[in-house]
Write a protein that holds these residues in place. Structure first.
Motif, short mmCIF file in Angstrom:
data_model
loop_
_atom_site.label_atom_id
_atom_site.label_comp_id
_atom_site.label_asym_id
_atom_site.label_seq_id
_atom_site.Cartn_x
_atom_site.Cartn_y
_atom_site.Cartn_z
N HIS A 81 0.84 -1.20 0.00
CA HIS A 81 0.00 0.00 0.00
C HIS A 81 0.87 1.25 0.00
O HIS A 81 0.64 2.19 -0.78
CB HIS A 81 -0.91 -0.03 1.23
N TRP A 82 1.87 1.30 0.87
CA TRP A 82 2.76 2.46 0.94
C TRP A 82 3.53 2.64 -0.36
O TRP A 82 3.69 3.76 -0.86
CB TRP A 82 3.73 2.32 2.10
N LEU A 83 4.04 1.53 -0.91
CA LEU A 83 4.83 1.63 -2.14
C LEU A 83 3.98 2.06 -3.33
O LEU A 83 4.43 2.85 -4.17
CB LEU A 83 5.53 0.30 -2.42
N GLU A 84 2.75 1.56 -3.40
CA GLU A 84 1.85 1.98 -4.48
C GLU A 84 1.54 3.47 -4.37
O GLU A 84 1.47 4.19 -5.37
CB GLU A 84 0.58 1.15 -4.47
N GLY A 85 1.35 3.95 -3.15
CA GLY A 85 1.10 5.38 -2.94
C GLY A 85 2.30 6.22 -3.34
O GLY A 85 2.15 7.27 -3.96
N ALA A 86 3.48 5.74 -3.00
CA ALA A 86 4.70 6.47 -3.36
C ALA A 86 4.87 6.51 -4.87
O ALA A 86 5.23 7.54 -5.45
CB ALA A 86 5.92 5.82 -2.70
N ARG A 87 4.58 5.37 -5.54
CA ARG A 87 4.70 5.34 -6.99
C ARG A 87 3.71 6.31 -7.64
O ARG A 87 4.05 7.02 -8.58
CB ARG A 87 4.46 3.94 -7.54
N ALA A 88 2.48 6.36 -7.12
CA ALA A 88 1.48 7.27 -7.67
C ALA A 88 1.92 8.71 -7.51
O ALA A 88 1.76 9.53 -8.44
CB ALA A 88 0.13 7.03 -6.99
N ARG A 89 2.50 9.04 -6.36
CA ARG A 89 2.98 10.41 -6.13
C ARG A 89 4.13 10.75 -7.08
O ARG A 89 4.20 11.85 -7.62
CB ARG A 89 3.42 10.59 -4.69
N LEU A 90 5.03 9.79 -7.26
CA LEU A 90 6.16 10.01 -8.17
C LEU A 90 5.68 10.17 -9.61
O LEU A 90 6.12 11.08 -10.31
CB LEU A 90 7.14 8.83 -8.07
N ASP A 91 4.77 9.30 -10.02
CA ASP A 91 4.22 9.41 -11.37
C ASP A 91 3.54 10.77 -11.58
O ASP A 91 3.69 11.39 -12.63
CB ASP A 91 3.23 8.28 -11.65
N ALA A 92 2.79 11.22 -10.58
CA ALA A 92 2.10 12.51 -10.68
C ALA A 92 3.12 13.65 -10.77
O ALA A 92 2.95 14.58 -11.57
CB ALA A 92 1.17 12.71 -9.48
N ALA A 93 4.17 13.58 -9.98
CA ALA A 93 5.19 14.63 -10.01
C ALA A 93 5.90 14.65 -11.36
O ALA A 93 6.17 15.71 -11.92
CB ALA A 93 6.20 14.42 -8.88
N LEU A 94 6.21 13.46 -11.90
CA LEU A 94 6.88 13.41 -13.19
C LEU A 94 5.98 13.90 -14.31
O LEU A 94 6.44 14.53 -15.27
CB LEU A 94 7.35 11.97 -13.48
N ALA A 95 4.69 13.66 -14.20
CA ALA A 95 3.73 14.09 -15.21
C ALA A 95 3.60 15.61 -15.24
O ALA A 95 3.28 16.20 -16.27
CB ALA A 95 2.36 13.46 -14.97
N GLU A 96 3.88 16.26 -14.11
CA GLU A 96 3.77 17.71 -14.02
C GLU A 96 4.98 18.44 -14.59
O GLU A 96 4.92 19.64 -14.83
CB GLU A 96 3.57 18.14 -12.58
N GLN A 97 6.10 17.72 -14.77
CA GLN A 97 7.30 18.37 -15.28
C GLN A 97 7.16 18.71 -16.75
O GLN A 97 6.67 17.89 -17.52
CB GLN A 97 8.52 17.44 -15.12
N PRO A 98 7.60 19.89 -17.13
CA PRO A 98 7.62 20.21 -18.56
C PRO A 98 8.57 19.27 -19.30
O PRO A 98 9.57 18.84 -18.74
CB PRO A 98 8.14 21.64 -18.62
N GLU A 99 8.25 18.94 -20.53
CA GLU A 99 9.10 18.03 -21.30
C GLU A 99 10.49 18.63 -21.46
O GLU A 99 10.66 19.82 -21.61
CB GLU A 99 8.48 17.76 -22.67
N GLY A 100 11.48 17.72 -21.41
CA GLY A 100 12.86 18.14 -21.62
C GLY A 100 13.55 18.66 -20.37
O GLY A 100 14.67 19.11 -20.43
N THR A 101 12.85 18.60 -19.20
CA THR A 101 13.50 19.02 -17.96
C THR A 101 13.66 17.82 -17.07
O THR A 101 12.93 16.86 -17.13
CB THR A 101 12.68 20.09 -17.21
N GLU A 102 14.65 17.92 -16.24
CA GLU A 102 14.89 16.86 -15.25
C GLU A 102 14.93 17.51 -13.89
O GLU A 102 15.54 18.55 -13.71
CB GLU A 102 16.22 16.15 -15.52
N GLY A 103 14.30 16.80 -12.88
CA GLY A 103 14.32 17.20 -11.47
C GLY A 103 14.13 18.62 -11.29
O GLY A 103 14.33 19.50 -10.73
#
Length: 72
Positions: free
Chosen positions: A50-72
């Motif tokens: 449960h915790w790991l799935e939540g962390a993955r969802a948060r990470l996926d959401a954060a990565l989806a918000e990044q403009p293309e071509g940028t890192e971190g």
């Protein structure tokens, strides 16, 4: 997940799961004790998942918000 399990943090559940596995591997328990340990291990694995799935969802959401071509 039970209400008790839902209050466990990832690290707590992981550490307890490690102890359950060690106990099962060490042997020397009755069948009933082994079954109880196995059941507890299954509960703890669900908490960790449960915790790991939540962390993955948060990470996926954060990565989806990044403009293309940028890192971190």
């Amino acid at each position: 997940m039970t209400s008790v399990d839902s209050t466990l943090g990832y690290e707590q559940a992981r550490d307890e799961l490690i102890e359950v596995v060690r106990s099962l591997e060490a042997g020397g328990t009755t069948l009933e004790e082994s079954l109880a340990l196995w059941e507890r291990g299954e509960q703890l694995a669900k908490v960790c998942r449960h915790w790991l799935e939540g962390a993955r969802a948060r990470l996926d959401a954060a990565l989806a918000e990044q403009p293309e071509g940028t890192e971190g």
